[in-house]
Design an enzyme around this catalytic site. Structure first.
Site, PDB file in Angstrom:
ATOM      1  N   GLU A 372       0.821  -1.214   0.000  1.00 23.63           N
ATOM      2  CA  GLU A 372       0.000   0.000   0.000  1.00 23.63           C
ATOM      3  C   GLU A 372       0.857   1.268   0.000  1.00 23.63           C
ATOM      4  O   GLU A 372       0.567   2.231  -0.709  1.00 23.63           O
ATOM      5  CB  GLU A 372      -0.948  -0.008   1.195  1.00 23.63           C
ATOM      6  CG  GLU A 372      -1.941  -1.153   1.187  1.00 23.63           C
ATOM      7  CD  GLU A 372      -2.788  -1.199  -0.079  1.00 23.63           C
ATOM      8  OE1 GLU A 372      -2.926  -0.159  -0.764  1.00 23.63           O
ATOM      9  OE2 GLU A 372      -3.295  -2.269  -0.406  1.00 23.63           O
ATOM     10  N   GLU A 395      -0.487  -1.724  -9.885  1.00 23.94           N
ATOM     11  CA  GLU A 395      -0.671  -2.789  -8.903  1.00 23.94           C
ATOM     12  C   GLU A 395       0.562  -3.689  -8.822  1.00 23.94           C
ATOM     13  O   GLU A 395       1.007  -4.064  -7.742  1.00 23.94           O
ATOM     14  CB  GLU A 395      -1.897  -3.633  -9.269  1.00 23.94           C
ATOM     15  CG  GLU A 395      -3.176  -3.165  -8.637  1.00 23.94           C
ATOM     16  CD  GLU A 395      -3.118  -3.222  -7.126  1.00 23.94           C
ATOM     17  OE1 GLU A 395      -2.877  -4.297  -6.563  1.00 23.94           O
ATOM     18  OE2 GLU A 395      -3.317  -2.176  -6.493  1.00 23.94           O
ATOM     19  N   HIS A 459      -6.106  -5.668 -10.655  1.00 28.75           N
ATOM     20  CA  HIS A 459      -5.482  -6.640  -9.761  1.00 28.75           C
ATOM     21  C   HIS A 459      -5.139  -7.929 -10.478  1.00 28.75           C
ATOM     22  O   HIS A 459      -4.307  -8.709 -10.009  1.00 28.75           O
ATOM     23  CB  HIS A 459      -6.396  -6.921  -8.574  1.00 28.75           C
ATOM     24  CG  HIS A 459      -6.644  -5.715  -7.721  1.00 28.75           C
ATOM     25  ND1 HIS A 459      -7.656  -4.824  -7.981  1.00 28.75           N
ATOM     26  CD2 HIS A 459      -5.989  -5.241  -6.641  1.00 28.75           C
ATOM     27  CE1 HIS A 459      -7.628  -3.855  -7.080  1.00 28.75           C
ATOM     28  NE2 HIS A 459      -6.623  -4.080  -6.256  1.00 28.75           N
TER      29      HIS A 459
END
Length: 760
Positions: A372, A395, A459
């Site tokens: 993150e 990602e 993702h």
């Protein structure tokens, strides 16, 4: 519940970031292949062998103090005007400095955002590289932006309603506009246009805060793009074991404030969803007990994750914090109730962690934290847009650096690996969220690139880049690393030798911070990493060749063999009596070696010169088998073969306007005096200038009235048609009137037939 990307008509391809339930996850054109003088054998030395190399010192980031970094920013800001002139930007364009990085050899890399007539240009970012008086540029949009007017036909309130509609389709909870829409220029597509940017707040469907950015065309009102600014992640447990913490005494207590890392602060939100909560404190500086009954345990893991990520970027790259400005982010634990996620937000410059199902499983694993916070590094550098292929690369970047942080920390309680979220067990079956060695093992991620990847949820479209990084680090095939078994395949079955994660991470970081821009796609990432490898290890070094091999292994570009490499040449069709110009693209990995070009089988009237240019005017109808051979001065040689058909080519270059949502229009070609029927492989080249090609139907009409469909609402939101179609028109006489028929069947977008050609 599995997420599914949506691409409804009249909208650009997009993905949703907020994912829910057991499947929740941490938050076009390819390079042409090369014919090579010899196949690359990347498997030498056995299955666990790696290519070992020491990075060039000059290509490494210079370790700058905050004051030195500030001085670079000030200098770049003062030079923004002259730089804009140097780049030949238009009189209404200005550059705004975002960041400056400097290499140890003195090279500077200045990252700019852009304005046009005072409006922010989204997708106009670029990086200017300067060394020894030489300037090069990495850019997203065309170097010069020109639009007829910045005036808007669509009102701000209409743009706001459109944004709320987009949020509702994403199942947002309590969507609300965050301020009023701002006027911008959207330049991430082929044609810059005036637009509105709206930001929708509220929460995503899993309870994550929403910062949904929606870009609306200020002329037509259609949605051009949307993305989430809050990047999310997931987890259900944390096992960092006993770890050191940076704390600060305050009176009779200790605060979870890390003085060694710019005062990073860790808060307890007490199941709240706003504000900062309460700063963690302790009376004896012994924090947590490893159980969930002690609220400090999550705070320990959160603070350690922030420290480990800070140390990684500092130790490996000399980066001073997420933004490289010496300023710490802050962290918040115990967010919401039953919140099975974690997220990074640029707006608060903070990390936030939920407690998972039943508030019993905090999402505080080390790789979650590093993943993150690495979104913050990406936002501060390349700013990869969180949609399409660039979103997948965004990602993957977080997954890549999450793995790298694990290897750097080397915790006994959490041995480093190439698995994502392996400690979390989100599915309740002991499996990780993602597998970097073979991403498809999670049931949804892609192992390899293909042209549909940009329409896949980010993702899952991250899979090929994760796979690339694993292959570059460890190589293909079966092996065991730190007790974990891997078996990584390749797209073409050719093995790849790794270079080690230490050098792989340096290449990816330099590519991200120095060469990538907001809309970099997979082909662009290949180019960026090859340039980074050249900077750090030398062009055509073993490490450079390994980077190309790892990309080829996920179906992006081709391997580069030592010696001569030549780009393949497609089969050619030329008109008899029409000028030809075709350049052979070739290079050699042998430093300083020159190239010579020869060709056999060229059609009459064509020749090849000493630069590889084939030119002339073909004089005779027919098909030839052509072979071009390129040889360097060391004797290395390689050939490429293709066919060259010389035919009668007929064209119409008269512009025909296409009415918006109107009747079909036609452009004729009249052919006379040609005996026989057309070919079963009749070629139809079409060039149509039109926004949103998915509105169009395009057909060829033969002399007897037979209709051959060329394009039927395909291509979605992409602009323009510039394509050659092949049809079986063998039932049609060549002589007669042929027509290109085009119809726009939906409102808003307009365009025209620029030209078309027929080779019957």
């Amino acid at each position: 519940m599995s997420p599914s990307p949506r691409s409804p008509h009249r909208r650009r391809p997009r993905t949703s970031v907020a994912l829910a339930g057991a499947a929740a996850l941490l938050a076009t054109g390819l390079q042409t292949g090369l014919a090579s003088a010899a196949p690359t054998d990347q498997s030498r030395g056995g299955e666990h062998a790696k290519i070992h190399a020491t990075p060039r010192a000059g290509g490494a980031p210079a370790r700058l103090s905050p004051a030195a970094h500030a001085a670079l920013l000030k200098s770049a800001t003062a030079a923004a005007g002259p730089t804009a002139e140097l780049l030949a930007l238009g009189p209404r364009e200005k550059l705004v400095v975002k960041d400056v990085e400097k290499d140890a050899d003195g090279t500077t890399h200045t990252r700019y955002e852009r304005t046009y007539a005072g409006l922010p240009v989204l997708g106009g970012d670029l990086v200017v590289h300067q060394k020894d008086g030489l300037t090069t540029v990495s850019e997203t949009a065309a170097s010069r932006i020109e639009i007829p007017t910045t005036a808007t036909r669509v009102t701000s309130s209409t743009a706001a309603r459109t944004a709320l509609t987009v949020a509702a389709k994403d199942d947002a909870r309590h969507p609300a506009l965050d301020g009023t829409p701002r006027r911008v220029v959207w330049a991430a597509a082929q044609k810059p246009v005036p637009a509105w940017e709206s930001v929708v707040g509220g929460t995503q469907d899993d309870g994550t805060p929403s910062e949904l950015h929606v870009i609306t065309d200020a002329t037509s009102g259609k949605t051009l793009f949307d993305y989430q600014a809050v990047r999310t992640g997931t987890g259900t447990g944390q096992y960092s074991g006993t770890v050191p913490l940076g704390t600060t005494p305050s009176g009779s207590v200790y605060q979870l404030v890390d003085g060694d890392r710019a005062g990073h602060r860790t808060y307890d939100l007490n199941q709240g969803t706003s504000g900062t909560g309460t700063l963690f404190t302790d009376d004896n500086d012994v924090w947590g007990d490893g159980t969930q009954s002690d609220r400090q345990t999550a705070g320990v893991d959160v603070a350690y994750g922030a420290a480990a990520t800070w140390d990684y970027y500092k130790d490996v790259f000399g980066r001073d914090g997420i933004r490289n400005d010496g300023v710490a982010a802050y962290s918040r634990a115990h967010y919401g109730n039953n919140y099975v996620n974690a997220f990074w937000s640029d707006s608060c410059f903070c990390m936030t962690y939920g407690d998972g199902a039943g508030n019993a499983h905090p999402l505080t694993a080390l790789d979650v934290a590093a993943h993150e916070m690495s979104h913050g590094v990406t936002a501060a550098t390349a700013g990869l847009a969180y949609s399409g292929e660039s979103g997948g690369l965004n990602e993957a970047t977080s997954d890549i650096f999450a793995a790298a942080v694990e290897f750097h920390a080397d915790l006994p309680a959490d041995p480093p690996d190439y698995l994502v979220g392996e400690k979390i067990d989100i599915n309740g079956d002991g499996t990780p969220l993602r597998y970097m060695d073979q991403p498809s093992k999670d049931g949804a991620s892609r192992d390899y690139w293909d042209s549909s990847l940009g329409g896949v949820d980010v993702h899952y479209s991250s899979g090929p880049a994760n796979h690339f990084f694993y292959l570059l680090s460890e190589g293909s095939g079966a092996k065991t690393v730190n007790g974990v078994s891997y078996d990584s395949p390749t797209y073409d079955g050719v093995p790849v030798t790794g270079i080690g994660i230490e050098n792989a991470q340096r290449i990816w970081y330099r590519a991200l911070t120095t060469y990538m821009t907001s809309s970099t796609d997979y082909a662009g990432a290949r180019t960026a990493t090859l340039q980074a490898a050249a900077d750090l290890f030398g062009a055509y070094s073993d490490t450079y060749l390994a980077v190309a091999a790892a990309w080829a292994a996920i179906h992006v570009g081709d391997r580069i063999a030592p010696g001569v490499n030549v780009a393949p040449i497609d089969d050619q069709i030329s008109g008899v009596g029409q000028q030809v110009s075709l350049r052979t693209s070739a290079y050699t990995t042998h430093s300083g070696a020159g190239l010579t070009y020869t060709a056999t089988g060229l059609p009459d009237g064509l020749t090849i010169d000493d630069t590889g240019l084939i030119s002339g005017v073909p004089t005779t109808l027919g098909t030839s088998a052509v072979t071009v051979t390129v040889t360097d001065t060391t004797g290395a040689s390689v050939s490429v073969a293709f066919t060259w058909r010389v035919a009668n080519v007929f064209a119409n270059g008269t512009r025909v306007d296409i009415p918006d949502a109107g009747a079909a229009v036609e452009s004729p070609i009249v052919i006379t005096g040609q005996p026989g029927n057309a070919s079963a492989t009749t070629q139809v080249y079409v060039k149509i200038v039109h926004t949103y090609r998915g509105d169009l139907t395009v057909s060829l009409v033969g002399p007897d009235g037979t209709v051959y469909s060329l394009l039927n609402h395909s291509g979605g939101s992409a602009d323009n048609v510039d394509q050659t179609f092949t049809v079986d028109a063998s039932a049609q006489p060549v002589t007669g009137t042929w027509k290109l028929r085009v119809q726009d069947t939906a409102a808003y977008d307009v365009g025209y037939i620029q030209q078309w050609q027929l080779t019957p």
